[in-house]
Design a protein around this motif. Structure first.
Motif, PDB file in Angstrom:
ATOM      1  N   UNK A  35      38.235  65.753  27.361  1.00  0.00           N
ATOM      2  CA  UNK A  35      38.612  66.590  26.218  1.00  0.00           C
ATOM      3  C   UNK A  35      40.093  66.937  26.261  1.00  0.00           C
ATOM      4  N   UNK A  36      40.610  67.186  27.462  1.00  0.00           N
ATOM      5  CA  UNK A  36      42.042  67.461  27.594  1.00  0.00           C
ATOM      6  C   UNK A  36      42.853  66.233  27.186  1.00  0.00           C
ATOM      7  N   UNK A  37      42.417  65.048  27.626  1.00  0.00           N
ATOM      8  CA  UNK A  37      43.105  63.819  27.243  1.00  0.00           C
ATOM      9  C   UNK A  37      43.050  63.583  25.742  1.00  0.00           C
ATOM     10  N   UNK A  38      41.893  63.884  25.131  1.00  0.00           N
ATOM     11  CA  UNK A  38      41.738  63.723  23.682  1.00  0.00           C
ATOM     12  C   UNK A  38      42.696  64.656  22.942  1.00  0.00           C
ATOM     13  N   UNK A  39      42.759  65.919  23.392  1.00  0.00           N
ATOM     14  CA  UNK A  39      43.620  66.874  22.693  1.00  0.00           C
ATOM     15  C   UNK A  39      45.096  66.550  22.878  1.00  0.00           C
ATOM     16  N   UNK A  40      45.456  65.884  23.980  1.00  0.00           N
ATOM     17  CA  UNK A  40      46.839  65.462  24.198  1.00  0.00           C
ATOM     18  C   UNK A  40      47.152  64.150  23.491  1.00  0.00           C
ATOM     19  N   UNK A  41      46.132  63.476  22.982  1.00  0.00           N
ATOM     20  CA  UNK A  41      46.338  62.221  22.270  1.00  0.00           C
ATOM     21  C   UNK A  41      46.417  61.019  23.192  1.00  0.00           C
ATOM     22  N   UNK A  42      45.974  61.163  24.439  1.00  0.00           N
ATOM     23  CA  UNK A  42      46.035  60.070  25.411  1.00  0.00           C
ATOM     24  C   UNK A  42      44.782  59.212  25.299  1.00  0.00           C
ATOM     25  N   UNK A  43      44.665  58.508  24.183  1.00  0.00           N
ATOM     26  CA  UNK A  43      43.465  57.727  23.902  1.00  0.00           C
ATOM     27  C   UNK A  43      43.350  56.498  24.783  1.00  0.00           C
ATOM     28  N   UNK A  44      44.477  55.916  25.173  1.00  0.00           N
ATOM     29  CA  UNK A  44      44.430  54.698  25.976  1.00  0.00           C
ATOM     30  C   UNK A  44      43.763  54.949  27.324  1.00  0.00           C
ATOM     31  N   UNK A  45      44.084  56.075  27.977  1.00  0.00           N
ATOM     32  CA  UNK A  45      43.446  56.352  29.273  1.00  0.00           C
ATOM     33  C   UNK A  45      41.955  56.649  29.088  1.00  0.00           C
ATOM     34  N   UNK A  46      41.569  57.247  27.959  1.00  0.00           N
ATOM     35  CA  UNK A  46      40.147  57.487  27.696  1.00  0.00           C
ATOM     36  C   UNK A  46      39.393  56.165  27.550  1.00  0.00           C
ATOM     37  N   UNK A  47      39.977  55.247  26.807  1.00  0.00           N
ATOM     38  CA  UNK A  47      39.335  53.946  26.599  1.00  0.00           C
ATOM     39  C   UNK A  47      39.280  53.165  27.908  1.00  0.00           C
ATOM     40  N   UNK A  48      40.380  53.212  28.680  1.00  0.00           N
ATOM     41  CA  UNK A  48      40.397  52.513  29.970  1.00  0.00           C
ATOM     42  C   UNK A  48      39.334  53.071  30.917  1.00  0.00           C
ATOM     43  N   UNK A  49      39.202  54.400  30.951  1.00  0.00           N
ATOM     44  CA  UNK A  49      38.181  55.015  31.796  1.00  0.00           C
ATOM     45  C   UNK A  49      36.782  54.628  31.359  1.00  0.00           C
ATOM     46  N   UNK A  50      36.561  54.590  30.048  1.00  0.00           N
ATOM     47  CA  UNK A  50      35.245  54.209  29.523  1.00  0.00           C
ATOM     48  C   UNK A  50      34.924  52.762  29.870  1.00  0.00           C
ATOM     49  N   UNK A  51      35.917  51.887  29.769  1.00  0.00           N
ATOM     50  CA  UNK A  51      35.684  50.481  30.132  1.00  0.00           C
ATOM     51  C   UNK A  51      35.329  50.352  31.605  1.00  0.00           C
ATOM     52  N   UNK A  52      36.013  51.125  32.453  1.00  0.00           N
ATOM     53  CA  UNK A  52      35.717  51.082  33.886  1.00  0.00           C
ATOM     54  C   UNK A  52      34.282  51.487  34.178  1.00  0.00           C
ATOM     55  N   UNK A  53      33.824  52.530  33.518  1.00  0.00           N
ATOM     56  CA  UNK A  53      32.440  52.984  33.708  1.00  0.00           C
ATOM     57  C   UNK A  53      31.478  51.918  33.198  1.00  0.00           C
ATOM     58  N   UNK A  54      31.771  51.342  32.031  1.00  0.00           N
ATOM     59  CA  UNK A  54      30.873  50.345  31.450  1.00  0.00           C
ATOM     60  C   UNK A  54      30.782  49.088  32.307  1.00  0.00           C
TER      61      UNK A  54
END
Length: 181
Positions: A35-54
């Protein structure tokens, strides 16, 4: 609609567990970071983290293929059709939303025939009055809590089934956040 697309991406992205055996406290910590990353607009790290989990989850799913038929039967017996369908498609490398390529468009077009006007005898003229705003006054956090506890069904396009919504709206580990939601 852009806002609907954001909802379809936001919920699975924020709520995916860091691992299959992660505790609620760990998941809540990762949720706060996301949520902190989303509010800061750091979408690339969110997507990268999601890919790692997947990727990790895909590897684990391949190891569990031996008991696939037993798991499918168990999911169907308890009415979790969405989970059972996902289990059938676990051999696919694509999880979630497919990239929209020409091939995907062609396959979808073949599955969905062109629209035809409905026959006149099937149409019914029904007019409904506009709802009065006062009826929404009785909706509060307790009513949402009671209704959420009795919800059943599969996930649909958000991949969040009834159990996921129950967890978001009824779980005490999120503190007052579910009431504010």
């Amino acid at each position: 609609d852009l806002s609907l697309s954001v909802v379809h991406v936001f919920i699975p992205l924020m709520l995916q567990r860091p691992s299959m055996n992660s505790e609620a406290r760990t998941s809540a910590g990762f949720l706060a970071l996301r949520l902190a990353g989303w509010s800061e607009g750091d979408l690339q790290s969110l997507v990268d983290g999601a890919r790692g989990v997947q990727v990790r989850l895909s590897r684990l799913a391949k190891r569990k293929e031996t008991g696939c038929h037993v798991a499918f039967a168990g999911l169907m017996l308890v009415g979790r059709v969405g989970g059972a369908v996902e289990l059938i498609d676990s051999n696919s490398d694509v999880k979630g939303v497919h990239k929209l390529t020409r091939h995907v468009k062609t396959v979808l077009a073949c599955k969905h025939p062109d629209a035809k006007p409905a026959p006149r005898q099937l149409k019914m003229e029904i007019t409904t009055p506009e709802p009065q705003p006062v009826i929404f006054e009785e909706i509060d956090s307790q009513m949402v809590y009671r209704v959420a506890k009795n919800v059943h069904g599969s996930g649909g396009p958000t991949f969040l089934d009834a159990d996921g919504w129950k967890h978001i709206l009824c779980c005490k580990s999120y503190g007052k956040a579910s009431e504010k939601l």
